[in-house]
Design a protein around this motif. Structure first.
Motif, short mmCIF file in Angstrom:
data_model
loop_
_atom_site.label_atom_id
_atom_site.label_comp_id
_atom_site.label_asym_id
_atom_site.label_seq_id
_atom_site.Cartn_x
_atom_site.Cartn_y
_atom_site.Cartn_z
N THR A 1 -6.38 -3.44 -0.39
CA THR A 1 -5.02 -3.74 -0.80
C THR A 1 -4.10 -3.34 0.32
N ILE A 2 -3.05 -4.10 0.50
CA ILE A 2 -2.17 -3.80 1.62
C ILE A 2 -0.74 -4.17 1.26
N ARG A 3 0.20 -3.36 1.78
CA ARG A 3 1.60 -3.54 1.45
C ARG A 3 2.29 -4.12 2.67
N LEU A 4 2.90 -5.27 2.49
CA LEU A 4 3.58 -5.94 3.59
C LEU A 4 5.08 -5.89 3.33
N VAL A 5 5.84 -5.80 4.41
CA VAL A 5 7.29 -5.86 4.25
C VAL A 5 7.77 -7.12 4.95
N TYR A 6 8.45 -7.99 4.19
CA TYR A 6 8.84 -9.29 4.73
C TYR A 6 10.33 -9.53 4.56
N LYS A 7 10.99 -9.83 5.67
CA LYS A 7 12.41 -10.18 5.62
C LYS A 7 12.50 -11.69 5.41
N TYR B 1 11.58 -7.91 1.29
CA TYR B 1 10.68 -7.88 0.13
C TYR B 1 9.45 -7.05 0.43
N ILE B 2 8.97 -6.37 -0.60
CA ILE B 2 7.68 -5.68 -0.50
C ILE B 2 6.64 -6.59 -1.13
N LEU B 3 5.68 -7.00 -0.32
CA LEU B 3 4.62 -7.88 -0.82
C LEU B 3 3.33 -7.08 -0.89
N ASN B 4 2.86 -6.80 -2.07
CA ASN B 4 1.57 -6.11 -2.21
C ASN B 4 0.46 -7.14 -2.33
N LEU B 5 -0.36 -7.20 -1.29
CA LEU B 5 -1.48 -8.15 -1.30
C LEU B 5 -2.73 -7.43 -1.79
N ILE B 6 -3.25 -7.91 -2.89
CA ILE B 6 -4.45 -7.30 -3.48
C ILE B 6 -5.60 -8.26 -3.27
N ASP B 7 -6.56 -7.84 -2.49
CA ASP B 7 -7.68 -8.71 -2.14
C ASP B 7 -8.67 -8.78 -3.31
N THR B 8 -9.36 -9.90 -3.42
CA THR B 8 -10.36 -10.04 -4.48
C THR B 8 -11.71 -10.37 -3.87
N PRO B 9 -12.79 -9.88 -4.48
CA PRO B 9 -14.11 -10.21 -3.96
C PRO B 9 -14.42 -11.69 -4.20
N ASP C 1 5.04 -0.96 -9.11
CA ASP C 1 4.44 -0.52 -7.85
C ASP C 1 2.92 -0.66 -7.85
N VAL C 2 2.40 -0.87 -6.64
CA VAL C 2 0.96 -0.86 -6.41
C VAL C 2 0.69 0.25 -5.41
N GLY C 3 -0.34 1.04 -5.64
CA GLY C 3 -0.63 2.12 -4.69
C GLY C 3 -1.92 2.81 -5.05
N TYR C 4 -2.06 4.05 -4.57
CA TYR C 4 -3.30 4.79 -4.84
C TYR C 4 -2.96 6.09 -5.55
N LEU C 5 -3.97 6.65 -6.19
CA LEU C 5 -3.80 7.90 -6.92
C LEU C 5 -5.08 8.72 -6.75
N ALA C 6 -4.91 10.01 -6.44
CA ALA C 6 -6.06 10.91 -6.38
C ALA C 6 -5.80 12.06 -7.32
N ASP D 1 18.33 -2.57 -8.08
CA ASP D 1 17.02 -2.47 -8.74
C ASP D 1 15.91 -2.94 -7.81
N LYS D 2 15.03 -2.00 -7.46
CA LYS D 2 14.06 -2.34 -6.41
C LYS D 2 12.95 -3.28 -6.89
N GLN D 3 12.69 -3.33 -8.24
CA GLN D 3 11.67 -4.25 -8.75
C GLN D 3 11.90 -5.69 -8.32
N LYS D 4 13.18 -6.05 -8.24
CA LYS D 4 13.55 -7.43 -7.90
C LYS D 4 12.96 -7.87 -6.55
N PHE D 5 12.70 -6.89 -5.69
CA PHE D 5 12.23 -7.22 -4.35
C PHE D 5 10.74 -6.90 -4.14
N ILE D 6 10.01 -6.79 -5.25
CA ILE D 6 8.56 -6.57 -5.15
C ILE D 6 7.84 -7.86 -5.56
N ARG D 7 6.80 -8.20 -4.82
CA ARG D 7 5.93 -9.31 -5.21
C ARG D 7 4.50 -8.81 -5.15
#
Ligand code: GTP
Length: 598
Positions: free
Chosen positions: A60-66, A73-81, A256-261, A1-7
């Motif tokens: 927003t940026i997606r980092l991959v961290y061992k 792990y996939i670390l989605n960093l979402i920046d805030t103003p 998941d975090v990402g973009y949509l058009a 299950d890939k959710q387990k490795f998302i932050r």
């Protein structure tokens, strides 16, 4: 299950505590970019942001961290103003996360904005991971700061990573803490689609691109979607991850975090905070927390001499495509001609738009004094919302008026309590209470009229406390108040662009200050230029710009021709920033001086 490795996480911090620097280090450490590519801070990528050192538009940026546990792990960093004007955007990006890294400066400690952001994160039930930054500073006091975090916020902080984002010290501790403490996302990938829009921007090829967090279900290219707040329907043309830069994928699923058009033409159809669902199988309820943003501060924007009105409209339209919080409509001013009434989230937002118009669109703008929205209850039983002081009805038609008030919290070292109380008193503040954070630091709670806060209140607080105090505020409601219209006359002509609504008790003082300041910035003319401040037909202050002396003019004659040319060119340059009002040249900066009155 890939959710387990998302932050999914954000970084929250007070301005200047090192949020962007830490983000850069995390990116570097996870090997996304080489340090050469890191020369520019990539999260703060707008010029203006870099110069002002604040984050405005989210990244927003997606980092991959061992991790040390051996898993990737996939670390989605979402920046805030990082400014109080943008609190709603902050709350929506936090809603896209399960956790937040709280960066606290090891020398400065907790400040009002830190607390405001922590409360926003707590409201979203986020796991908060405290990190103490700038431990390289000689004035760093990490142990005290840990205690402060525990006492003030009630967060366990004894094992908080002690880092220097600048020197890249202990960055791995932060990554490990994120993996360990931030919960993995949950949500059924086969459920009904619900995705949160936490940011959007306009792209000339793809249309509006939404940054989304899928909470439930899955969204694929070709899906028919519906925006739940606006009921607008679209077909998805592209989805993908932010790796950084947009990398198309087949689908995005719960977690998941990402973009949509989806060939969306206007940002107003893709509002921050709205929920994307499936058109065919819509969700019953949108995700909580959506708000339509409302403008709090208004001002007129007019072309400076020789500038084209149409260029300003085109530029405002372009900016608006990307900024749903910016509103504008045409208006006319007797003094300045055709222009626009623009609405903003706050004064910083207003300044940013003005600067962008000048820099990115190369326009010369004159902005009139900012105003909030007043409620006017008229004798005929109707109520009007007043955005532009010029439209204030005559006093005979007014039963009473109301003005917006905010709840403000000002955090300050105890040394400055007196100075701040004096300032708040001056700004018609009503003291609520004072809270001790530690023996040397307090939070003062005040109720203040918004029209006293929008001018230079924040600057005034900073200057009275050598920068140690910080401010946060939120709109509370409206209160009845004795307000009058203060007018400015230059050479006996009323300049509507200078008109402002002020409290009766403030009219005299403010009128005098403005008249004095205008006297200093309006150049001498061939004739005497009187400057007057008036309430109704009553003149309450008067200054005079003396006439030019003949020998000043004499300088312009004689001498060699090239010097004369230079002088003329210089005058022309100066002219560009002038506005002729009646027969008087008023420099652009005059319109700014009315904003500052301390
Ligand atoms: P906003 O984007 O406005 O929220 O600011 P920020 O929190 O992102 O701050 P930023 O990362 O831009 O850092 C602010 C200042 O602190 C910069 O001058 C950094 O160089 C400096 N700084 C960041 N981290 C450290 C650190 O670990 N030690 C020292 N001495 N300075 C640091």
């Amino acid at each position: 299950d890939k959710q387990k490795f998302i932050r999914n996480f954000s970084i929250i911090a007070h301005i200047d505590h090192g949020k962007s620097t830490l983000a850069d280090r995390l990116i570097e450490k996870t090997g996304l970019l080489t340090s050469r590519e890191m020369q520019e801070q990539i999260l703060d990528n707008m010029d203006l942001e870099r110069e002002r050192g604040i984050t405005i538009k989210l990244q927003t940026i997606r980092l991959v961290y061992k991790a040390k546990d051996g898993n990737e792990y996939i670390l989605n960093l979402i920046d805030t103003p990082g400014h109080v004007d943008f609190n709603y955007e902050v709350s929506r990006s936090l809603a896209a996360c399960e956790g937040a890294v709280l960066v606290v400066d090891a020398a400065q400690g907790i400040e009002a904005q830190t607390l405001a952001n922590v409360y926003l994160a707590v409201d979203q039930d986020l796991e908060i991971v405290p990190v103490i930054n700038k431990i390289d500073l000689p004035s760093a006091r990490p142990d005290e700061i840990k205690e402060e975090i525990e006492d003030v916020i009630g967060l366990e902080a004894h094992d908080a990573p002690l880092i220097s984002a600048k020197d890249g010290l202990n960055i791995e501790d932060v990554l490990e803490a994120i993996v360990e403490k931030v919960p993995a996302p949950t949500g059924d990938k086969d459920g009904t689609l619900r995705a949160l829009i936490f940011d959007s921007y306009y792209d000339s090829y793809k249309g509006v691109v939404a940054y989304i967090r899928v909470k439930e279900g899955t969204v694929r290219k070709g899906d028919k979607i519906k925006m739940m707040a606006t009921n607008a329907n679209f077909e998805v043309t592209e989805v993908g991850i932010l790796a950084p830069g947009q990398v198309p994928m087949e689908k995005l699923s719960a977690g998941d975090v990402g973009y949509l058009a989806a060939s969306i033409k206007e940002v107003k159809n893709c509002r921050v905070g709205d929920t994307i669902t499936s058109k065919e199988h819509p969700a019953e309820e949108p995700l909580p927390g959506y708000k339509k943003v409302v403008s709090m501060v208004y001002c007129g924007m007019y072309p400076a001499e020789g500038e084209d009105y149409n260029n300003i409209r085109d530029a405002l339209e372009k900016l608006q495509v990307n900024d749903a919080a910016l509103t504008f409509e045409p208006e006319t001013s007797v003094a300045l001609g055709f222009g626009f009434r623009c609405g903003f989230l706050g004064l910083l937002h207003m300044e940013i738009i003005q600067e962008r118009l000048e820099r990115e669109f190369d326009l010369n703008i004159i902005a009139t004094s900012p105003s909030v929205i007043y409620n006017i209850y008229k004798t005929d039983g109707t109520m009007m919302k007043l955005q532009n002081p010029t439209n204030m009805p005559s006093p005979a038609e007014i039963e009473y008026m109301e003005e917006p008030v905010v709840k403000a919290s000002i955090m300050t070292p105890t040394d400055y309590v007196g100075a701040i109380m004096e300032l708040c008193q001056n700004r018609r503040g009503e003291f609520m209470n004072m809270e001790y954070i530690e023996t040397t630091r307090v939070i003062l709670h005040y109720r203040l009229p918004l029209n006293e806060v929008i001018y230079d209140f924040f600057d005034a607080i900073k200057s009275k406390t050598k920068g140690y105090a910080s401010l946060d505020y939120e709109l509370e409601g409206y209160q009845r108040s004795n307000l009058v219209k203060l007018d400015i006359l230059i050479n006996s002509e009323l300049v509507d662009a200078f008109s402002m609504i002020v409290h009766e008790d403030k009219a005299y003082e403010r009128g005098r200050t403005i008249a004095e300041k205008l006297k200093d910035v309006i150049p001498r003319h061939m004739f005497v230029v009187p400057i007057q401040a008036a309430v109704g037909s009553k003149i309450i202050a008067r200054e005079t710009v003396k006439a030019m002396r003949k020998d000043v003019l004499a300088k312009c004659y004689g001498g060699d021709i090239s010097r004369k040319k230079k002088l003329l060119a210089k005058q022309k340059e100066g002219k560009k920033r002038m506005r002729q009002i009646g027969s008087v040249d008023v420099p652009q900066e005059a319109f700014l001086t009315v904003l500052k009155f301390d």
